[in-house]
Enzyme design. Structure first.
Site, PDB file in Angstrom:
ATOM      1  N   HIS A  11      -1.710   3.336   4.646  1.00 20.58           N
ATOM      2  CA  HIS A  11      -2.713   4.045   3.852  1.00 20.58           C
ATOM      3  C   HIS A  11      -2.959   5.405   4.469  1.00 20.58           C
ATOM      4  O   HIS A  11      -2.960   5.543   5.694  1.00 20.58           O
ATOM      5  CB  HIS A  11      -4.014   3.224   3.832  1.00 20.58           C
ATOM      6  N   THR A  61      -5.752   1.500  -5.709  1.00 22.06           N
ATOM      7  CA  THR A  61      -5.368   0.092  -5.583  1.00 22.06           C
ATOM      8  C   THR A  61      -6.045  -0.752  -6.660  1.00 22.06           C
ATOM      9  O   THR A  61      -5.420  -1.632  -7.258  1.00 22.06           O
ATOM     10  CB  THR A  61      -5.770  -0.476  -4.215  1.00 22.06           C
ATOM     11  N   ASP A  78       1.614  -0.060  -4.849  1.00 23.46           N
ATOM     12  CA  ASP A  78       0.409   0.011  -5.689  1.00 23.46           C
ATOM     13  C   ASP A  78       0.202   1.376  -6.349  1.00 23.46           C
ATOM     14  O   ASP A  78      -0.270   1.467  -7.467  1.00 23.46           O
ATOM     15  CB  ASP A  78      -0.849  -0.460  -4.929  1.00 23.46           C
ATOM     16  N   HIS A  79       0.563   2.455  -5.657  1.00 27.09           N
ATOM     17  CA  HIS A  79       0.384   3.812  -6.196  1.00 27.09           C
ATOM     18  C   HIS A  79       1.068   4.779  -5.241  1.00 27.09           C
ATOM     19  O   HIS A  79       1.554   4.373  -4.195  1.00 27.09           O
ATOM     20  CB  HIS A  79      -1.099   4.163  -6.352  1.00 27.09           C
ATOM     21  N   GLU A 108       0.805  -1.210   0.000  1.00 33.72           N
ATOM     22  CA  GLU A 108       0.000   0.000   0.000  1.00 33.72           C
ATOM     23  C   GLU A 108       0.853   1.281   0.000  1.00 33.72           C
ATOM     24  O   GLU A 108       1.737   1.450   0.850  1.00 33.72           O
ATOM     25  CB  GLU A 108      -0.931  -0.021   1.223  1.00 33.72           C
TER      26      GLU A 108
HETATM   27  C1  GP9 Z   1      -8.840  -0.848   0.299  1.00 30.14           C
HETATM   28  C2  GP9 Z   1      -7.412  -0.661  -0.011  1.00 30.14           C
HETATM   29  C3  GP9 Z   1      -7.091   0.777  -0.186  1.00 30.14           C
HETATM   30  O1  GP9 Z   1      -9.267  -2.130   0.313  1.00 30.14           O
HETATM   31  O2  GP9 Z   1      -7.044  -1.431  -1.081  1.00 30.14           O
HETATM   32  O3  GP9 Z   1      -7.580   1.297  -1.356  1.00 30.14           O
HETATM   33  P1  GP9 Z   1      -6.994   2.637  -1.975  1.00 30.14           P
HETATM   34  O4  GP9 Z   1      -7.675   3.783  -1.287  1.00 30.14           O
HETATM   35  O5  GP9 Z   1      -5.523   2.637  -1.733  1.00 30.14           O
HETATM   36  O6  GP9 Z   1      -7.331   2.557  -3.416  1.00 30.14           O
HETATM   37 MN    MN Z   2      -3.823   1.461  -2.245  1.00 28.47          MN
END
Ligand code: GP9
Ligand code: MN
Length: 616
Positions: A411, A296, A470-471, A254
């Protein structure tokens, strides 16, 4: 004025009573039926107010009529509203989720509900008809007088509805910025704009994407295939098939960005474990995330399909009914068991629906984990506990498996308990950036624990590991604080693009480490994994290429149409020279314009037209 308003209220009292009943019923169902929890007063107010606009609109249809018909319609429309609520309730009792338009036509879901209807219906549900009976009684007993249709009433009604809805949306935006454009989660939408408005929104989103699908023709795929064939890159012969039959463990990390790798805060490494793992892995230091608002879910889409997500919104919501030839499905055919492990609601990002389309055998969502106050922080289950519990799940899976684990602790807003803070926060004017470092450090620690455990359990030797960010976690908004961390005076668009790099590691036990500087992105993961497993990708519609291929072009395009090569970075209409990090003539970027455009446009064409249904 007051007298006038009073007169209107008296005149419309039957309508208003019906609206009041429907709103009250919706609110009661939110609380008792759908078990929606609120965290603060604002959310509670939203729950109370969000049924109003749609109730006014729905029951207001009666304003188009006069006399008896009008009063009777009030009852019928209230009944229809109740039915919509009730269908949702039944669906919720079964799936713990709200109805979506495509689900009504996805036969498997509907059949599941039908099959167990007797278990879902309860006698107590009859209470939902109580107000309908009261309304009916009023009509039959002629308690309220008959009304003539007012000329201005329908217009007035639409005006009032719009006003109420605007008010609702404004409050919702306070609570959830970008609610409609990001459309995270059905529960969140229902919580903010109300269940009926959610259905309208859903119908709009779905019909919009349906239209483009309808006009697509089977020959539309030809251009895509031609482009694909021109861009196909031969796999690396030494590595092709090297991981055949091994488990593939994918870690989606994350919000992890590359700028923390091999860096320190107050002399302490931010990612000590990843730094060490890089020394034992294939590491790609010019690797970019290519996500947009779908965050994500976009990264998941890219990895599974080697197709780009949408420019705005989330493809997980808008095109979950498409035909895909996804990685899980492909490795499934090779005898792999495929799963995702992620301790969040299964409907978040519409994952439950999209994963069916991707062909995953199993989604271990929050229901597969023990989540309580002690082991949670921020968005939910802490990464360490998540990994620990996932080990038990991994052990139950048939081998070989392809399993993706998605972490959560790092996150936004990067919350962490004091005990878990292994390094100091940064010191800048951005609390977000300051907190980011300890949560990244914590995630690194959790990943380290995961590796220790897979070794202990004897999983390690038989597996390969793919780890990627992921980003981004730190947006442009925090550039000022970021410039402080990077030791730069001011961040340019060039720097911004460099910050879109995310770590990408392929760890194969026993393999010598190697750092690759090939410019690449998440779009390239699918062909890379396929080739490592000895599956050729030439016949697959994809827009990336094998990271190990010797023929690879060092190039990647981001979703906002910026692109990067070995020499240049193109962004915001400007061309930068990578060496000097300064702006250069546009000519230097021009040779790549066409490729950047075709990559994105043809990928979009595949998705909007659902073109893979024409290609097997
Ligand atoms: C939620 C997690 C976070 O299940 O994958 O999502 P995001 O806000 O990073 O897209
Ligand atoms: Mn994410």
């Amino acid at each position: 004025m007051a007298a006038k308003v009073k007169a209107v209220f008296i005149r419309l009292r039957f309508f208003l009573i019906a609206v009041f009943f429907l709103c009250l019923k919706t609110y009661a169902l939110y609380k008792l039926g759908f078990q929606i929890q609120t965290d603060n007063l604002l959310q509670e107010i939203l729950l109370l107010m969000n049924p109003i606009s749609s109730a006014v609109l729905l029951i207001g249809i009666s304003f188009l009529f006069s006399g008896k018909t009008r009063n009777l319609l009030v009852v019928i429309l209230s009944f229809i509203g109740t039915c919509i609520l009730y269908f949702n309730l039944l669906y919720f009792r079964f799936f713990n989720d709200f109805l979506t338009w495509p689900v009504l036509f996805q036969t498997s879901n509907a059949q599941d509900v039908q099959g167990s209807i007797t278990e879902l219906v309860r006698w107590g549900d009859l209470i939902l008809l109580l107000d309908i009976l009261v309304l009916l009684f009023i009509v039959i007993k002629k308690v309220v007088p008959l009304q003539v249709r007012g000329k201005r009433e329908p217009v007035l009604l639409l005006g009032v509805t719009a006003l109420l809805f605007t008010l609702n949306i404004s409050v919702a935006q306070l609570e959830r910025p970008q609610l409609l454009t990001r459309a995270f989660d059905r529960e969140m939408l229902v919580k903010n704009i109300g269940i009926m408005n959610y259905h309208l929104y859903d119908i709009y989103v779905q019909s919009h994407s349906k239209a483009q699908r309808v006009f697509a023709e089977s020959s539309d795929i030809d251009e895509v295939i031609r482009y694909r064939n021109e861009n196909y890159k031969e796999p690396n012969t030494e590595l092709f098939g090297i991981a055949e039959g091994k488990n593939v463990i994918v870690l989606s990390l994350e919000s992890l960005q590359s700028f923390v790798i091999n860096e320190t805060i107050d002399g302490e490494e931010i990612t000590p474990f990843l730094n060490q793992l890089i020394e034992e892995s294939y590491y790609f230091d010019q690797f970019y995330h290519q996500t947009a608002q779908g965050k994500t879910s976009d990264s998941e889409f890219l990895v599974a399909n080697s197709l780009f997500g949408r420019e705005s919104g989330s493809v997980f919501f808008t095109h979950a009914g498409n035909e895909y030839n996804s990685l899980p499905e492909i490795v499934n055919e090779e005898g792999y068991y495929t799963a995702v492990m992620h301790a969040n609601n299964k409907s978040f990002w519409n994952r439950d629906m999209m994963y069916l389309q991707f062909g995953y055998d199993k989604f271990y969502d929050i229901a597969s984990y023990i989540v309580n106050e002690e082991n949670s922080v921020g968005w939910g289950l802490k990464d360490l506990d998540f990994f620990e519990q996932s080990i038990d799940l991994l052990k139950t899976q048939p081998k070989p498996y392809y399993t993706k684990l998605i972490t959560l602790t790092n996150h936004f807003p990067f919350e962490l308990g004091e005990d878990d803070k292994l390094i100091n926060e940064f010191n800048s004017n951005s609390g977000t950036l300051n907190r980011y470092f300890p949560t990244v450090r914590y995630m690194d620690y959790a990943v380290e624990h995961f590796f220790e455990r897979v070794k202990e359990e004897g999983i390690y030797e038989d597996s390969i590991f793919i780890l990627y960010g992921d980003h981004y976690g730190i947006s442009e908004y925090h550039h000022k604080a970021m410039s402080l961390f990077l030791g730069k005076e001011k961040l340019t668009p060039f720097d911004h693009i460099q910050l879109q790099r995310v770590p990408m590691l392929i760890h194969i036990p026993g393999h010598e480490p190697k750092v690759s500087h090939t410019v690449s992105g998440q779009i390239d993961i699918k062909p890379t994994i396929m080739h490592l497993l000895g599956i050729d990708s030439i016949a697959d519609v994809q827009f990336g290429s094998d990271l190990f291929s010797e023929e690879r072009q060092s190039f990647t395009v981001l979703r906002d149409r910026s692109f990067i090569t070995d020499e240049v970075v193109y962004t915001k209409g400007l061309c930068y020279d990578k060496g000097s990090e300064l702006e250069t003539q546009l000519e230097n970027c021009e040779p790549y314009f066409e490729k950047a455009k075709l990559d994105l446009d043809l990928s979009d064409k595949v998705i909007y037209g659902d073109l893979l249904r024409f290609y097997q």
